[in-house]
Design an enzyme around this catalytic site. Structure first.
Site, short mmCIF file in Angstrom:
data_model
loop_
_atom_site.label_atom_id
_atom_site.label_comp_id
_atom_site.label_asym_id
_atom_site.label_seq_id
_atom_site.Cartn_x
_atom_site.Cartn_y
_atom_site.Cartn_z
N ASP A 160 0.81 -1.52 -0.33
CA ASP A 160 -0.11 0.09 0.16
C ASP A 160 0.81 1.17 -0.12
O ASP A 160 0.50 2.41 -0.45
CB ASP A 160 -0.71 -0.05 1.50
CG ASP A 160 -1.55 -1.15 1.75
OD1 ASP A 160 -2.70 -1.26 0.36
OD2 ASP A 160 -1.10 -2.58 2.27
N HIS A 188 -4.99 -3.42 6.62
CA HIS A 188 -4.44 -3.96 5.28
C HIS A 188 -6.52 -3.73 4.70
O HIS A 188 -6.55 -5.01 4.03
CB HIS A 188 -3.60 -5.00 4.97
CG HIS A 188 -3.55 -5.20 3.11
ND1 HIS A 188 -3.41 -4.13 2.11
CD2 HIS A 188 -3.94 -6.10 2.48
CE1 HIS A 188 -3.01 -4.72 1.10
NE2 HIS A 188 -3.17 -6.55 1.27
#
Length: 331
Positions: A160, A188
Site C-alpha cells: 500500500d 490492510h
C-alpha cells in the site's frame, strides 16, 4: 544484525505465486544483501509435489547465497531454530465467502503455527505476515508466541505504501526516489488511510501540490481499491508488486530507512502510540535500523486524519472481537 554465517529462513505458502516471484529477489541478494541463508519451505501436503519442482528450480538457479532447501508440510520442521519467518500461506477469500469465515479459517491456521513457532523457533526470530487478513493474522500469531517479543512481529503494509508513492510520483511526473514520509495508517483493507500530510518531494510539501478533494477522496480510493482493480484486469492477485513489497519491507527492516524518511509497518501495538489498543496489529510510520524498528511518535494529527485512523481501528477491534468470540465457542 546477523551474527550467523548462514541464517535460516522459513517461508509458508511456499508454492504460491508471491513466493515464486520472491525467490529470485531473495536469491540475488536483494533482501539480506550478501548474507548466506538456508530455506525451509512449508506447504500443505497436496502441494509438496509442486514444491519439489520449485526446489529443483532454485537449485538450477545456482544462487551463490543459497546454502540449501528443505521442503515440508510439518511446521515443526520448517520453524526449528529459524531466524526469519515470512508467512505467505493462508486461506484466500473465495467467491461467496463471508469475511467472518475468512477470519475463522485463518485464525485456526495462525494459532496452530504460532504455538509451534513459539516452541521451536529462536526467541529472536523476526516475522512478517503477508497472508490476509494480514493484520489480524499477525495479532493472532503474536498472541500465541509468549517466548518471542511482540516487536518481532510485523504485517505487510509496504504494498500500500509503494502504491501511494507511485501514484504521487505519477501525478506529479516526478521520481519516486524524491518522495519521503508517506504513511499508511491502519488495516490492510478498504479502511486503510494513505496519508501525505507529512510527505515531501525535494523541498516541497506534497499536500501543497494537490487539491483537498484528491488527497481526501481520490487518492484514498485509488490505493484501497488497487488490488481489486488488478484482480479484475489480470484475473490474478498482485503477484509481482506483492513480492517487491515483501522485499522492500524486509530490506528496510534489516538495513534501515533513510534518516529523512520512514516506512509503514503493521506492528503489534503496546498501547502507547496514537491511541491504538494494545495487542492490535496496526500500520504506523516507523524508522528502521539494524533489524529493529521504532514508531515515529508525536506527529500532529489533524481532525480528518484522526477520524480515518479511528475508523480503521474500529474495524480491527471488530475483527479481534470476532476472533475472541470464535475462541470462546471452541472452549
Amino acid at each position: 544484525m546477523f551474527t550467523e554465517k548462514c541464517i535460516k529462513v522459513a517461508i509458508t505458502g511456499a508454492a504460491g505465486h508471491i513466493a515464486n516471484a520472491f525467490y529470485p529477489l531473495l536469491g540475488s541478494g536483494q533482501v539480506f544483501g550478501e548474507q548466506r541463508f538456508f530455506l525451509y519451505l512449508l506447504e500443505i501436503e497436496a502441494k509438496l509435489h509442486e514444491l519439489e519442482g520449485i526446489k529443483m528450480q532454485l537449485e538450477d538457479c545456482a544462487f551463490s547465497l543459497l546454502e540449501g532447501v528443505v521442503i515440508t508440510a510439518d511446521p515443526k520442521i520448517a520453524f526449528t531454530d529459524i531466524d526469519v519467518a515470512i508467512f505467505l500461506g493462508g486461506i484466500p477469500r473465495s467467491p461467496g465467502m463471508e469475511r467472518s469465515d475468512l477470519l475463522a479459517l485463518n485464525n485456526e491456521i495462525f494459532q496452530q503455527q504460532g504455538i509451534i513457532l513459539n516452541q521451536v523457533a529462536k526467541p529472536t526470530v523476526k516475522c512478517l505476515v503477508v497472508a490476509n487478513p494480514s493484520n489480524t493474522n499477525c495479532s493472532t500469531l503474536a498472541a500465541h508466541c509468549p517466548n518471542i517479543p511482540r516487536k518481532n512481529f510485523t504485517s505487510l503494509m509496504q504494498l500500500d505504501h509503494n502504491r501511494c508513492v507511485s501514484q504521487i510520483a505519477k501525478q506529479t511526473n516526478s521520481s519516486m526516489e524524491q518522495i519521503r514520509k508517506v504513511i499508511i495508517w491502519g488495516n490492510h483493507s478498504n479502511t486503510q488511510y494513505p496519508d501525505v500530510t507529512f510527505a515531501t518531494m525535494q523541498d516541497k510539501r506534497v499536500k501543497d501540490l494537490f487539491d483537498e478533494q484528491y488527497l481526501r477522496t481520490t487518492l484514498i480510493q485509488q490505493i484501497a481499491k488497487r488490488g481489486t482493480q488488478i484482480l479484475q484486469v489480470s484475473k490474478g492477485t498482485s503477484t509481482i508488486s506483492g513480492a517487491i513489497a515483501v522485499r522492500d519491507h524486509m530490506k528496510n527492516w534489516v538495513f534501515g530507512t533513510r534518516d529523512d524518511d520512514w516506512c509503514s509497518f503493521g506492528v503489534i501495538s503496546d498501547g502507547t502510540h496514537y491511541g491504538i489498543d494494545e495487542g492490535i496489529c496496526y500500520s504506523l510510520p516507523v524508522q528502521c535500523k539494524n533489524f529493529e524498528y521504532k514508531v515515529v511518535d508525536n506527529l500532529e494529527i489533524d481532525d480528518f486524519s484522526k477520524k480515518k485512523i479511528e475508523n480503521s481501528l474500529l474495524e480491527l477491534r471488530r475483527e479481534k472481537n470476532e476472533i475472541n468470540f470464535m475462541d470462546l465457542l471452541k472452549q
